[in-house]
Write a protein that holds these residues in place. Sequence first.
Motif, mmCIF file in Angstrom:
data_model
loop_
_atom_site.group_PDB
_atom_site.id
_atom_site.type_symbol
_atom_site.label_atom_id
_atom_site.label_comp_id
_atom_site.label_asym_id
_atom_site.label_seq_id
_atom_site.Cartn_x
_atom_site.Cartn_y
_atom_site.Cartn_z
ATOM 1 N N ALA A 1 13.467 6.461 -8.947
ATOM 2 C CA ALA A 1 13.880 7.554 -8.063
ATOM 3 C C ALA A 1 14.065 8.865 -8.830
ATOM 4 O O ALA A 1 13.724 9.941 -8.323
ATOM 5 C CB ALA A 1 15.169 7.169 -7.345
ATOM 6 N N MET A 2 14.603 8.797 -10.038
ATOM 7 C CA MET A 2 14.904 10.030 -10.779
ATOM 8 C C MET A 2 13.689 10.580 -11.531
ATOM 9 O O MET A 2 13.613 11.777 -11.808
ATOM 10 C CB MET A 2 16.051 9.790 -11.769
ATOM 11 C CG MET A 2 15.687 8.929 -12.972
ATOM 12 S SD MET A 2 17.010 8.823 -14.206
ATOM 13 C CE MET A 2 18.188 7.774 -13.359
ATOM 14 N N ALA A 3 12.724 9.724 -11.853
ATOM 15 C CA ALA A 3 11.632 10.136 -12.736
ATOM 16 C C ALA A 3 10.716 11.228 -12.172
ATOM 17 O O ALA A 3 10.445 12.215 -12.877
ATOM 18 C CB ALA A 3 10.805 8.910 -13.137
ATOM 19 N N PRO A 4 10.194 11.114 -10.933
ATOM 20 C CA PRO A 4 9.215 12.112 -10.478
ATOM 21 C C PRO A 4 9.733 13.548 -10.450
ATOM 22 O O PRO A 4 9.072 14.445 -11.004
ATOM 23 C CB PRO A 4 8.835 11.605 -9.073
ATOM 24 C CG PRO A 4 9.094 10.137 -9.125
ATOM 25 C CD PRO A 4 10.312 10.001 -9.974
ATOM 26 N N PRO A 5 10.910 13.840 -9.850
ATOM 27 C CA PRO A 5 11.354 15.237 -9.866
ATOM 28 C C PRO A 5 11.722 15.735 -11.258
ATOM 29 O O PRO A 5 11.509 16.911 -11.574
ATOM 30 C CB PRO A 5 12.579 15.241 -8.929
ATOM 31 C CG PRO A 5 13.045 13.834 -8.885
ATOM 32 C CD PRO A 5 11.823 12.999 -9.055
ATOM 33 N N LEU A 6 12.254 14.845 -12.115
ATOM 34 C CA LEU A 6 12.559 15.247 -13.487
ATOM 35 C C LEU A 6 11.279 15.621 -14.232
ATOM 36 O O LEU A 6 11.251 16.601 -14.987
ATOM 37 C CB LEU A 6 13.282 14.113 -14.226
ATOM 38 C CG LEU A 6 14.802 14.066 -14.079
ATOM 39 C CD1 LEU A 6 15.355 12.832 -14.793
ATOM 40 C CD2 LEU A 6 15.454 15.327 -14.629
ATOM 41 N N ALA A 7 10.221 14.834 -14.014
ATOM 42 C CA ALA A 7 8.940 15.129 -14.675
ATOM 43 C C ALA A 7 8.408 16.489 -14.226
ATOM 44 O O ALA A 7 7.943 17.289 -15.052
ATOM 45 C CB ALA A 7 7.932 14.025 -14.357
ATOM 46 N N ALA A 8 8.477 16.749 -12.922
ATOM 47 C CA ALA A 8 7.998 18.039 -12.415
ATOM 48 C C ALA A 8 8.834 19.196 -12.943
ATOM 49 O O ALA A 8 8.315 20.268 -13.267
ATOM 50 C CB ALA A 8 8.015 18.027 -10.886
ATOM 51 N N LEU A 9 10.141 18.980 -13.059
ATOM 52 C CA LEU A 9 11.038 20.018 -13.585
ATOM 53 C C LEU A 9 10.727 20.310 -15.051
ATOM 54 O O LEU A 9 10.691 21.477 -15.472
ATOM 55 C CB LEU A 9 12.491 19.580 -13.413
ATOM 56 C CG LEU A 9 13.567 20.610 -13.768
ATOM 57 C CD1 LEU A 9 13.451 21.834 -12.865
ATOM 58 C CD2 LEU A 9 14.961 19.982 -13.633
ATOM 59 N N TYR B 1 12.437 7.740 -1.092
ATOM 60 C CA TYR B 1 11.916 6.418 -0.748
ATOM 61 C C TYR B 1 12.465 5.341 -1.684
ATOM 62 O O TYR B 1 12.983 4.303 -1.251
ATOM 63 C CB TYR B 1 10.392 6.484 -0.824
ATOM 64 C CG TYR B 1 9.643 5.185 -0.685
ATOM 65 C CD1 TYR B 1 9.415 4.621 0.557
ATOM 66 C CD2 TYR B 1 9.123 4.538 -1.805
ATOM 67 C CE1 TYR B 1 8.698 3.435 0.685
ATOM 68 C CE2 TYR B 1 8.412 3.368 -1.693
ATOM 69 C CZ TYR B 1 8.194 2.818 -0.444
ATOM 70 O OH TYR B 1 7.481 1.642 -0.331
ATOM 71 N N LEU B 2 12.384 5.605 -2.991
ATOM 72 C CA LEU B 2 12.804 4.602 -3.974
ATOM 73 C C LEU B 2 14.307 4.443 -4.037
ATOM 74 O O LEU B 2 14.827 3.334 -4.213
ATOM 75 C CB LEU B 2 12.259 4.979 -5.356
ATOM 76 C CG LEU B 2 10.738 4.930 -5.508
ATOM 77 C CD1 LEU B 2 10.320 5.574 -6.815
ATOM 78 C CD2 LEU B 2 10.244 3.491 -5.433
ATOM 79 N N LEU B 3 15.046 5.546 -3.905
ATOM 80 C CA LEU B 3 16.503 5.471 -3.969
ATOM 81 C C LEU B 3 17.052 4.636 -2.820
ATOM 82 O O LEU B 3 17.887 3.744 -3.034
ATOM 83 C CB LEU B 3 17.098 6.884 -3.926
ATOM 84 C CG LEU B 3 18.624 6.980 -4.026
ATOM 85 C CD1 LEU B 3 19.108 6.408 -5.350
ATOM 86 C CD2 LEU B 3 19.082 8.425 -3.872
ATOM 87 N N VAL B 4 16.587 4.897 -1.609
ATOM 88 C CA VAL B 4 17.074 4.132 -0.462
ATOM 89 C C VAL B 4 16.597 2.683 -0.529
ATOM 90 O O VAL B 4 17.367 1.763 -0.217
ATOM 91 C CB VAL B 4 16.625 4.802 0.855
ATOM 92 C CG1 VAL B 4 16.973 3.922 2.056
ATOM 93 C CG2 VAL B 4 17.283 6.166 1.001
ATOM 94 N N MET C 1 0.831 -1.198 0.000
ATOM 95 C CA MET C 1 0.000 0.000 0.000
ATOM 96 C C MET C 1 0.868 1.251 0.000
ATOM 97 O O MET C 1 0.493 2.284 -0.548
ATOM 98 C CB MET C 1 -0.910 0.018 1.234
ATOM 99 C CG MET C 1 -2.115 -0.874 1.127
ATOM 100 S SD MET C 1 -2.939 -1.148 2.728
ATOM 101 C CE MET C 1 -3.083 0.533 3.316
ATOM 102 N N GLY C 2 2.047 1.156 0.608
ATOM 103 C CA GLY C 2 2.937 2.314 0.709
ATOM 104 C C GLY C 2 3.416 2.838 -0.627
ATOM 105 O O GLY C 2 3.835 3.999 -0.726
ATOM 106 N N ILE C 3 3.365 2.002 -1.687
ATOM 107 C CA ILE C 3 3.831 2.441 -3.002
ATOM 108 C C ILE C 3 2.989 3.602 -3.517
ATOM 109 O O ILE C 3 3.502 4.607 -4.007
ATOM 110 C CB ILE C 3 3.799 1.268 -4.002
ATOM 111 C CG1 ILE C 3 4.800 0.184 -3.582
ATOM 112 C CG2 ILE C 3 4.119 1.756 -5.421
ATOM 113 C CD1 ILE C 3 4.732 -1.078 -4.425
ATOM 114 N N GLY D 1 11.932 3.886 3.270
ATOM 115 C CA GLY D 1 12.414 3.038 2.185
ATOM 116 C C GLY D 1 13.356 1.948 2.671
ATOM 117 O O GLY D 1 13.316 0.810 2.188
ATOM 118 N N LEU D 2 14.200 2.266 3.663
ATOM 119 C CA LEU D 2 15.101 1.252 4.223
ATOM 120 C C LEU D 2 14.291 0.150 4.895
ATOM 121 O O LEU D 2 14.553 -1.049 4.691
ATOM 122 C CB LEU D 2 16.044 1.917 5.229
ATOM 123 C CG LEU D 2 16.952 0.969 6.019
ATOM 124 C CD1 LEU D 2 17.864 0.170 5.095
ATOM 125 C CD2 LEU D 2 17.768 1.760 7.051
#
Length: 409
Positions: A345-353, A58-61, A28-30, A113-114
């Motif tokens: 991990a990289m996709a969400p902030p890149l999309a917002a940018l 979350y995803l990177l860790v 559910m946390g996803i 994430g850990l």
Amino acid sequence: MNTTATPSVWKQPAQVWAVAFACVVAFMGIGLVDPILPAIAESLQASPVETELLFTSYLLVTGLAMLVTSWISSRIGAKATLLIGLALIVAFALLCALSGSVDAVIGFRAGWGLGNALFISTALATIVGAASGGSSAAIILYEAALGLGIAIGPLLGGLLGEMSWRGPFFGVVALMAIAFVAVLVLLRGPAEKRTPVPFSAPFTALRRPALAILAVAALFYNIGFFVLLAFSPFPLGFGALGIGFTFFGWGVALAITSVWVAPLVMRRMPRTRIIVTVLPLLAVDLVAAGFLAGDPAALVVCIIIGGLLLGIMNTVLTEAVMEATDLPRSVASSSYSAVRFLGGAMAPPLAALLWHSFNVTVPYLFAAASVLIAALTVFLGRRALAHIDSHGAVPAAEDAQAILVGDAA
């Protein structure tokens, strides 16, 4: 035979149900934070780029921790690993709920994430060992938990998010605390036989050409996955409940194709052909989402269709990884998932940018291009991947463990 199949699946020891319940909550946390992203941005005065870092940390860790979880659990045992993971999720979800800044939430999501990595990398191996009816029953229970968690997460996030953006985090704290007590009390059994896994095993696994090709393809595929999941709440323009229902539909679609459709397709087509067929279809869906993002109803349709395609891809990619090498499948899956999570991990902030710098269409075009790169990677590496198209039997317990780690992404 059919008269005994149902009891063997659903009549399980209490310890199996305890871990299965914890699996539902973990998955559910996803999608839990998906419906509250706009609310967090507004309440904590954060930009969309900052808010999307909730997924990145979350995803990177989670991905990096996957590289060491097998080393840890092989030394301290499955129950201890499960409990540590659950305790970390409870602690960091509570800290998220009590935070007063977006930076704090981002940092605490990393700790979450850990805990998630420690838990999900161990849970199904535990169910396989304890389930009655054999490992096939355990796989069915796991797939049910996965589908339930992916579908319910956004819906619960939307319902609790209508009251406050802190609500979903408090919900996770309560549910995971119950899961912790259940695992602590109910998970009993003989002493585990531990075979220590070398620390270097997941790193050296990526030297295998077939596994490296699939890992790179999965990295670019996951960019498309998480642009659709993590960025779409912003252009939708719905409240928390509307976003929750949208991604509830997405999760149901993903679960249906992952559990039922993908196995049917794999019995009729080679895995590499499925990958290079479905990924371009996903790219078309993402392009359509980009050009139709101004119409919320059309974007919802694109999101649901994307869920159908993503479900097939998740299962097929994971099955391909299982056949890619002669390494222990838990080691191969951990290596593959660590690389795959980097894309997420990289996709969400890149999309917002990209949205901030250009317009709402560009992030989806970026996601479509990434998905096509994934397809091209598999197409160019098809010689190294030829052996994954054989339909040899896969040991059920190893199959389950690999699906556990792969689908967690």
